[in-house]
Write an enzyme that holds these catalytic residues in place. Structure first.
Site, PDB file in Angstrom:
ATOM      1  N   ARG A 119      14.837 -23.041   7.821  1.00  0.00           N
ATOM      2  CA  ARG A 119      14.415 -23.890   6.699  1.00  0.00           C
ATOM      3  C   ARG A 119      12.947 -23.715   6.338  1.00  0.00           C
ATOM      4  O   ARG A 119      12.564 -23.831   5.168  1.00  0.00           O
ATOM      5  CB  ARG A 119      14.714 -25.356   7.048  1.00  0.00           C
ATOM      6  CG  ARG A 119      14.564 -26.337   5.871  1.00  0.00           C
ATOM      7  CD  ARG A 119      15.080 -27.712   6.259  1.00  0.00           C
ATOM      8  NE  ARG A 119      15.075 -28.647   5.147  1.00  0.00           N
ATOM      9  CZ  ARG A 119      14.253 -29.693   5.031  1.00  0.00           C
ATOM     10  NH1 ARG A 119      13.359 -29.947   5.987  1.00  0.00           N
ATOM     11  NH2 ARG A 119      14.324 -30.500   3.989  1.00  0.00           N
ATOM     12  N   ILE A 145      13.226 -29.993  -1.731  1.00  0.00           N
ATOM     13  CA  ILE A 145      14.234 -29.410  -0.857  1.00  0.00           C
ATOM     14  C   ILE A 145      14.939 -30.587  -0.190  1.00  0.00           C
ATOM     15  O   ILE A 145      14.297 -31.513   0.316  1.00  0.00           O
ATOM     16  CB  ILE A 145      13.608 -28.456   0.184  1.00  0.00           C
ATOM     17  CG1 ILE A 145      14.702 -27.857   1.101  1.00  0.00           C
ATOM     18  CG2 ILE A 145      12.539 -29.139   1.012  1.00  0.00           C
ATOM     19  CD1 ILE A 145      14.164 -26.785   2.049  1.00  0.00           C
ATOM     20  N   SER A 146      16.271 -30.588  -0.226  1.00  0.00           N
ATOM     21  CA  SER A 146      17.025 -31.762   0.213  1.00  0.00           C
ATOM     22  C   SER A 146      16.894 -32.016   1.711  1.00  0.00           C
ATOM     23  O   SER A 146      16.644 -31.101   2.508  1.00  0.00           O
ATOM     24  CB  SER A 146      18.507 -31.599  -0.149  1.00  0.00           C
ATOM     25  OG  SER A 146      18.698 -31.564  -1.535  1.00  0.00           O
ATOM     26  N   GLN A 147      17.069 -33.257   2.080  1.00  0.00           N
ATOM     27  CA  GLN A 147      17.086 -33.699   3.469  1.00  0.00           C
ATOM     28  C   GLN A 147      18.160 -32.919   4.236  1.00  0.00           C
ATOM     29  O   GLN A 147      19.288 -32.769   3.763  1.00  0.00           O
ATOM     30  CB  GLN A 147      17.388 -35.196   3.481  1.00  0.00           C
ATOM     31  CG  GLN A 147      17.624 -35.820   4.826  1.00  0.00           C
ATOM     32  CD  GLN A 147      18.141 -37.243   4.683  1.00  0.00           C
ATOM     33  OE1 GLN A 147      18.374 -37.719   3.561  1.00  0.00           O
ATOM     34  NE2 GLN A 147      18.343 -37.921   5.788  1.00  0.00           N
ATOM     35  N   PRO A 148      17.858 -32.380   5.432  1.00  0.00           N
ATOM     36  CA  PRO A 148      18.851 -31.598   6.177  1.00  0.00           C
ATOM     37  C   PRO A 148      20.187 -32.313   6.384  1.00  0.00           C
ATOM     38  O   PRO A 148      21.256 -31.701   6.217  1.00  0.00           O
ATOM     39  CB  PRO A 148      18.154 -31.318   7.505  1.00  0.00           C
ATOM     40  CG  PRO A 148      16.702 -31.323   7.163  1.00  0.00           C
ATOM     41  CD  PRO A 148      16.547 -32.375   6.109  1.00  0.00           C
TER      42      PRO A 148
END
Length: 296
Positions: A119, A145-148
């Protein structure tokens, strides 16, 4: 010759170990050579014995500051070995995946994909140390960038334990989720409406050489009819409703996962059950950037 090859520069030991004959047949090893170091050692030994300095010998003089600097600069520079940032190590990535599993994601295929994709390579170097915390982070142009966890959760819901042949992502962003999708689906298409982000995603993905991923610059709300139908569609931006064009590009039995809402948002799962029939299921709350039409 039987000596092993040597690299340059040769060490002093390698020279001293090979006797070199002089005119009288005396070797270097047998003939002591006075150096500043041996003179200093002799003076120190003599002082330790309590004796007076030898006739004609002078006490060693401390080098001047300029000479000390010159000596220091004359020393060969030793390159420091590069250190891996411990905050982007494989161990930190494993900890992120373990945390996602504790939050309820059970699909091992998805967890393995999250483990495989670095990431930190998809964000600015200044934010790389935060790459594996469970939070969305800025990537520029008012996007994130989206939350994992939410990446893993949405892919798990879309996959539903089955295999995915062709998947469409709306909102490529920096390319991270597309890289994860490429490990769980045979073909992945991803659309980005913001040109600089489209180019950023291409640059981020290039070192990974992902062969089953196609990036498109265009209006995500229109989908990609030339590549439809899709087994799965995933949206990385929230609209007040899911565009009809995307619903119609779902294959029979296909599943679409999208955030829906304005200030208060929730994940929604839509499944195509007939030619013009879909079912909808509301999942947990979430927060995404807004879904917008057109390109910029």
């Amino acid at each position: 010759m039987t000596d092993k090859p040597r690299t340059f520069p040769l060490s002093l030991d390698s020279l001293a170990g090979k006797p070199a004959r002089q005119g009288g047949g005396q070797s270097l090893a047998q003939s002591r050579i006075a150096t500043p170091q041996t003179a200093t050692q002799n003076a120190a030994q003599n002082a330790a014995r309590g004796g007076a300095p030898l006739h004609g010998a002078t006490a060693p003089i401390a080098p001047s500051r300029a000479q000390a600097i010159a000596n220091q600069r004359a020393q060969p520079a030793v390159a420091a070995a590069p250190r891996q940032n411990p905050l982007v190590s494989d161990a930190v990535r494993r900890a992120m995946v373990a945390r996602i599993a504790k939050q309820g994601v059970k699909d091992q295929v998805v967890l393995d994909a999250m483990q495989a994709v670095p990431r930190h390579m998809f964000m600015d170097e200044a934010l790389a140390s935060q790459a594996y915390i469970d939070a969305s982070l800025p990537i520029g142009h008012h996007q994130t960038i989206s939350q994992p966890y939410i990446v893993a959760r949405m892919i798990e819901v879309m996959r539903n334990g089955g295999s995915l042949q062709r998947v469409l992502e709306i909102g490529t962003g920096c390319g991270y989720q597309a890289a994860v999708l490429s490990l769980v689906a045979k073909e992945v298409y991803s659309i980005e409406r913001i040109r600089p982000l489209h180019e950023l995603a291409k640059a981020n993905l290039r070192p990974l050489r992902v062969s089953n991923l196609r990036l498109q610059y265009g209006d995500g709300m229109l989908g990609l009819p030339q590549a439809a139908p899709f087994d799965g569609i995933i949206l990385a931006a929230a609209g007040l409703e899911v565009p009809q064009a995307l619903l119609e590009q779902l294959a029979p039995g296909g599943r679409l996962v999208a955030p829906v809402g304005a200030k208060l948002q929730h994940l929604q799962l839509i499944t195509r059950v007939g030619k013009m029939e879909w079912t909808s299921q509301t999942l947990e709350d979430c927060h995404f950037v807004p879904l917008r039409p057109g390109t910029i």
